[in-house]
Design an enzyme around this catalytic site. Structure first.
Site, short mmCIF file in Angstrom:
data_model
loop_
_atom_site.label_atom_id
_atom_site.label_comp_id
_atom_site.label_asym_id
_atom_site.label_seq_id
_atom_site.Cartn_x
_atom_site.Cartn_y
_atom_site.Cartn_z
CB CYS A 73 0.60 -8.97 -9.48
SG CYS A 73 0.56 -10.04 -10.83
CB CYS A 76 2.65 -6.73 -11.59
SG CYS A 76 1.44 -7.35 -12.25
#
Length: 146
Positions: A73, A76
């Site tokens: 991600c 993230c």
């Protein structure tokens, strides 16, 4: 972006190291450093290993910021330096849940997208955010529930 995150982590580590060294040189002990910090929250994020470990962390600490993330991600990864700084510089414990490894736990936390951040205070979820959040927002949430 990875270099920026690495630089930020290194800066935080160096700052903590200097603080510890100064306190030890001034006659303090590591126990005194822990007491001065105002909490028993670790200075680094806690990698959650399962449901039992998660419950233990939430029960052990007054305020816990749970980061539901995935290695793949991008947002993230952008949030990672902020998460590390919060662990190092606030009284909240910071826990990380890999949504790929712990799918059931992530579902229980309401993580339908990543990153999802869930703030626990006194063992109860009190705030939930989805997506990258800035440091000031997260600091405010932690302070509000500390």
């Amino acid at each position: 972006m990875s270099d920026t995150g690495d630089d930020e982590r290194q800066r935080i580590r160096e700052q903590k190291k200097r603080e510890l060294q100064e306190r030890l040189e001034s006659g303090g002990s590591l126990d005194a450093v822990d007491a001065d910090e105002g909490g028993d929250a670790p200075d680094e994020p806690i990698a959650i290993t399962g449901q039992g470990h998660f419950e233990e962390v939430v029960d052990e600490h007054d305020v816990v910021l749970v980061d539901c993330y995935a290695d793949w991600c991008g947002p993230c990864q952008m949030l990672e330096p902020t998460i590390e700084a919060l662990a190092a510089e606030t009284d909240a414990a910071v826990a990380k849940v890999d949504v790929d490894r712990h799918q059931r736990l992530a579902q229980q936390l309401g993580a339908r997208g990543v990153p999802t951040l869930v703030l626990y205070a006194d063992g109860q979820p009190v705030e939930r955010t989805v997506g990258v959040q800035d440091r000031a927002t997260l600091d405010g949430l932690i302070e509000q529930h500390a």
